[in-house]
Write an enzyme that holds these catalytic residues in place. Sequence first.
Site, PDB file in Angstrom:
ATOM      1  N   LYS A 153      15.750  -6.463   3.496  1.00 35.39           N
ATOM      2  CA  LYS A 153      16.146  -5.259   4.617  1.00 35.39           C
ATOM      3  C   LYS A 153      17.729  -5.727   4.837  1.00 35.39           C
ATOM      4  O   LYS A 153      18.282  -4.727   5.254  1.00 35.39           O
ATOM      5  CB  LYS A 153      15.207  -5.383   5.721  1.00 35.39           C
ATOM      6  N   TYR A 185      -1.598  -6.375   9.974  1.00 33.59           N
ATOM      7  CA  TYR A 185      -2.725  -5.519   9.935  1.00 33.59           C
ATOM      8  C   TYR A 185      -3.766  -6.488   9.110  1.00 33.59           C
ATOM      9  O   TYR A 185      -3.327  -7.021   8.144  1.00 33.59           O
ATOM     10  CB  TYR A 185      -2.896  -4.148   9.748  1.00 33.59           C
ATOM     11  N   GLN A 243      14.977 -20.568  20.047  1.00 33.45           N
ATOM     12  CA  GLN A 243      15.571 -19.646  21.114  1.00 33.45           C
ATOM     13  C   GLN A 243      16.821 -18.980  20.790  1.00 33.45           C
ATOM     14  O   GLN A 243      16.878 -17.994  21.207  1.00 33.45           O
ATOM     15  CB  GLN A 243      15.583 -20.479  22.412  1.00 33.45           C
ATOM     16  N   ARG A 296       0.734  -1.153   0.038  1.00 38.92           N
ATOM     17  CA  ARG A 296      -0.158  -0.099  -0.130  1.00 38.92           C
ATOM     18  C   ARG A 296       0.769   1.377  -0.050  1.00 38.92           C
ATOM     19  O   ARG A 296       0.347   2.535   0.045  1.00 38.92           O
ATOM     20  CB  ARG A 296      -0.907  -0.073   1.225  1.00 38.92           C
ATOM     21  N   THR A 311      11.053  -3.722   1.560  1.00 39.43           N
ATOM     22  CA  THR A 311      10.431  -4.773   2.659  1.00 39.43           C
ATOM     23  C   THR A 311      11.015  -6.034   2.222  1.00 39.43           C
ATOM     24  O   THR A 311      11.867  -6.055   1.566  1.00 39.43           O
ATOM     25  CB  THR A 311       8.777  -4.649   2.083  1.00 39.43           C
ATOM     26  N   ARG A 351      17.991 -17.835  18.081  1.00 39.34           N
ATOM     27  CA  ARG A 351      17.719 -16.440  17.379  1.00 39.34           C
ATOM     28  C   ARG A 351      17.264 -15.572  18.412  1.00 39.34           C
ATOM     29  O   ARG A 351      17.913 -14.188  18.259  1.00 39.34           O
ATOM     30  CB  ARG A 351      16.627 -16.586  16.474  1.00 39.34           C
ATOM     31  N   GLY A 364      12.882 -12.088  14.002  1.00 42.11           N
ATOM     32  CA  GLY A 364      13.178 -11.973  12.914  1.00 42.11           C
ATOM     33  C   GLY A 364      13.494 -10.195  12.184  1.00 42.11           C
ATOM     34  O   GLY A 364      13.684  -9.451  13.197  1.00 42.11           O
ATOM     35  N   GLY A 365      13.409 -10.174  11.077  1.00 44.42           N
ATOM     36  CA  GLY A 365      13.677  -8.744  10.598  1.00 44.42           C
ATOM     37  C   GLY A 365      12.879  -7.915  11.226  1.00 44.42           C
ATOM     38  O   GLY A 365      13.151  -6.640  11.496  1.00 44.42           O
TER      39      GLY A 365
END
Length: 282
Positions: free
Chosen positions: A69, A223, A157, A19, A65, A159, A132-133
């Site tokens: 990244k 979302y 764990q 979006r 995105t 990570r 994560g990222g």
Amino acid sequence: MTSSIPRYAVIGNPVKHSRSPWIHARFAEQTGIALEYTRLEAPLDGFAQSVEHFIAQGGRGLNVTVPFKEQAYALAQDRLSARARQAQAVNTLIVRDDEIHGCNTDGVGLVADIAQSGFGLAGKRLLIIGAGGAAKGIIGPLLLAGCQAIHIINRTQSRAETLCAQFTDTAAPGQQLSAGGMSDAGTGWDAVINASASSLQGVPPELPAGCYAPGALAYDLMYSAQATPFLEQAARQGAAHCVDGLGMLVGQAAESFLLWHGVRPDVAPVLAELRQAIRQQG
């Protein structure tokens, strides 16, 4: 031949659902700034080449995105903001004097949206699900906002422990950083932030009864038109405030817009319009 109108884009794979073009078009209308903003789907093995081609065609900036990244961080490694260095991930590329600069606006967008919701972060105890990222970009700004403690849990764990160690030097005296597996969630948290992919998978993370303290916030970085599985679970478990990540999406975009154009747009009307559009589509 390149266009005289400054070009910007969101780059990812996949990216057709993004979006960002709509959001930046609204920001441009609001501020009276002329720009062209598109989607750019890069091959999984061709991120750097896609960025170079975009810049050669007049590109001035990119929102980055998944899954790029970390590659964006490497690309801008000599010209990184403090936030990007902390996160070791970049979601905004800025082209200045033919040089690529990198920043991370995810966490700033999150903190701004939480503040807008009326929840104060200073002195609060936070649980972050996922390592994560998405989690990388938010921990630094959350610490800067004055959280008392942040506990990171992840299915793997190790990570979570690696991510925790990455921010040890960022924590101020008295701030606590810890990590564990999913079974180490604990109870009584002032805020629980879901930075995992569980909502995309349609299944909430396994959290114990009593996870939420009275008046607690549940925040999902994802979302949708309806409440995400995580937020549905949070409401059942007693979270007082349930917020999805749409405000963070618009907020981080506004920070990128500021970096590119020197003007911070008004998030509120753009967020309200986008929320309404998503509800109508859903």
